[in-house]
Scaffold this motif. Sequence first.
Motif, PDB file in Angstrom:
ATOM      1  N   ARG A  32       0.874  -1.183   0.000  1.00  0.00           N
ATOM      2  CA  ARG A  32       0.000   0.000   0.000  1.00  0.00           C
ATOM      3  C   ARG A  32       0.906   1.227   0.000  1.00  0.00           C
ATOM      4  O   ARG A  32       1.750   1.380   0.883  1.00  0.00           O
ATOM      5  N   HIS A  33       0.743   2.078  -0.987  1.00  0.00           N
ATOM      6  CA  HIS A  33       1.606   3.267  -1.113  1.00  0.00           C
ATOM      7  C   HIS A  33       0.901   4.482  -0.529  1.00  0.00           C
ATOM      8  O   HIS A  33      -0.281   4.695  -0.772  1.00  0.00           O
ATOM      9  N   GLN A  34       1.651   5.267   0.229  1.00  0.00           N
ATOM     10  CA  GLN A  34       1.104   6.464   0.874  1.00  0.00           C
ATOM     11  C   GLN A  34       1.619   7.700   0.151  1.00  0.00           C
ATOM     12  O   GLN A  34       2.811   7.794  -0.116  1.00  0.00           O
ATOM     13  N   ASP A  35       0.723   8.646  -0.119  1.00  0.00           N
ATOM     14  CA  ASP A  35       1.174   9.961  -0.613  1.00  0.00           C
ATOM     15  C   ASP A  35       1.709  10.739   0.586  1.00  0.00           C
ATOM     16  O   ASP A  35       1.784  10.211   1.694  1.00  0.00           O
ATOM     17  N   THR A  36       2.011  12.010   0.368  1.00  0.00           N
ATOM     18  CA  THR A  36       2.498  12.845   1.472  1.00  0.00           C
ATOM     19  C   THR A  36       1.515  12.771   2.640  1.00  0.00           C
ATOM     20  O   THR A  36       0.317  12.979   2.444  1.00  0.00           O
ATOM     21  N   PRO A  37       1.991  12.463   3.845  1.00  0.00           N
ATOM     22  CA  PRO A  37       1.050  12.342   4.966  1.00  0.00           C
ATOM     23  C   PRO A  37       0.321  13.656   5.251  1.00  0.00           C
ATOM     24  O   PRO A  37       0.849  14.743   5.023  1.00  0.00           O
ATOM     25  N   LEU A  38      -0.911  13.515   5.724  1.00  0.00           N
ATOM     26  CA  LEU A  38      -1.736  14.667   6.093  1.00  0.00           C
ATOM     27  C   LEU A  38      -2.534  14.234   7.317  1.00  0.00           C
ATOM     28  O   LEU A  38      -3.059  13.117   7.344  1.00  0.00           O
ATOM     29  N   GLY A  57      -4.149  11.502   4.486  1.00  0.00           N
ATOM     30  CA  GLY A  57      -3.394  11.591   3.230  1.00  0.00           C
ATOM     31  C   GLY A  57      -3.906  10.573   2.208  1.00  0.00           C
ATOM     32  O   GLY A  57      -4.586   9.608   2.559  1.00  0.00           O
ATOM     33  N   GLY A  58      -3.540  10.781   0.965  1.00  0.00           N
ATOM     34  CA  GLY A  58      -3.929   9.822  -0.083  1.00  0.00           C
ATOM     35  C   GLY A  58      -3.125   8.529   0.057  1.00  0.00           C
ATOM     36  O   GLY A  58      -2.014   8.521   0.590  1.00  0.00           O
ATOM     37  N   TYR A  67      -7.376  11.875  -9.855  1.00  0.00           N
ATOM     38  CA  TYR A  67      -7.386  12.423  -8.488  1.00  0.00           C
ATOM     39  C   TYR A  67      -6.053  13.134  -8.199  1.00  0.00           C
ATOM     40  O   TYR A  67      -6.021  14.248  -7.673  1.00  0.00           O
ATOM     41  N   LEU A  68      -4.953  12.462  -8.574  1.00  0.00           N
ATOM     42  CA  LEU A  68      -3.631  13.041  -8.315  1.00  0.00           C
ATOM     43  C   LEU A  68      -3.460  14.373  -9.017  1.00  0.00           C
ATOM     44  O   LEU A  68      -2.980  15.353  -8.446  1.00  0.00           O
TER      45      LEU A  68
END
Length: 385
Positions: free
Chosen positions: A166-172, A258-259, A327-328
Amino acid sequence: MTTWDVLVVGAGPAGSACSKWLAERGLGVCIVAPPRSGIRAGESLPGAAYPLLRDLGLLAALQQSYACPCHGNLSAWGSEDLVCTDFIRDPNGMGWHLEREGFDLALHQAALASGAVHEPFRIETVRRDGGLWQVGLSDGRILSSRFLVEASGRSSIIARRLRVPRHQDTPLVALYAWGQDRGQDQRSLVESASVGWWYSASVPGNRRVLGLHVQREFAAHIQRKPQLWAQQLAMTRYMREWCDANSDWTELQAYAAGGAYLERFGGEQWLAIGDAALAMEPLSSQGLFNALYTGLRGAQAIAASLRGNMVLHADYCSRLQHVRQAYLRHTCLFYAAESRWPDQPFWKERHTQSLVMLNQQQDSSMTLNETMPHRTSQTEVLSTP
Ligand SMILES: Cc1cc2nc3c(=O)[nH]c(=O)nc-3n(C[C@H](O)[C@H](O)[C@H](O)COP(=O)(O)OP(=O)(O)OC[C@H]3O[C@@H](n4cnc5c(N)ncnc54)[C@H](O)[C@@H]3O)c2cc1C
């Protein structure tokens, strides 16, 4: 031991939509999910969800969650001007603000009324044996099924057990509080700030939600010193008018926001739907739409797979790739449209990530008009086939 046709892990909107559709078509469906606890964030439902709810036979769920109509969004993003997006010009019509716990419960009950069965436990183990899934529950029992659905939201427990990356985008991190609504505007309000961005909306029951979206480190800092929340609110131009820091807010709740996405959305007799497959930042306001959309399309692909037809399964996975790309692109352009604090850590990180991601995209032919963060204006990403 009973062998279910489909075991759905998760009783959020995605799991309920998928279970209802399958159970209505005579398949034996078992939903596995622990009883829900805690306040749920995520109350804005875009108008484009209406046809999905209708097709799923779930319009009554909207009424049961006392949904209030939302006729537009206001945003101060990229400048101090407050920009209004009126849904009267949106072909999808108005959106709603939901009582989220009630909405999720109504969808779940609709799935049960269609014949699905609920096991209120956590999943602990997953293995494949003799062409069937064997799933271990937290009460020690093992359930068996022909097809397995990963609908466990951001925890993506099934994918983790199957070792699908599972890949995480920049955390938010989203810090949310709920308070009394004092009869302000019924539209959503989004306002960017040097440390991140704010969001507020009225929710059913004369309540109001107020959220701040920031980097992980800053969220931890605010949680240690909650007075920082009020200080940051006082620095806003519009949000502080709508949300009085001195009124009675609940304790702050922190959510990972995050995404994220799975490297594969499905495989042999399994499929991921909702946030488990593809989680989106709240800026997009597409999470619920995505949950219902993937719940419906996923169910159709599963029914076909059980009949030996894998075409819809492959089509579903490739559609999700397109959704993720769109979405990105939208999210990156939204962040790029705010350039007032280029040296602040939040914006620096977002802009750097956006540049990298947009450069990786082959098609970035979007105009800046499409990039204002109205929090419910991106639904065309998913609604276009
Ligand atoms: C702060 C915040 C604000 C948001 N705002 C919005 C918004 O305004 N509009 C919008 O459309 N979306 C919003 N979202 C996103 C939206 O809430 C999600 O996209 C949506 O809930 C996804 O539904 P789901 O069914 O995929 O997952 P979930 O609703 O997360 O459901 C997951 C299910 O899996 C179960 N589960 C988890 N682990 C296990 C396990 N080990 N065993 C068995 N079951 C398990 C859970 O109990 C639950 O039933 C927001 C999200 C956040 C974090």
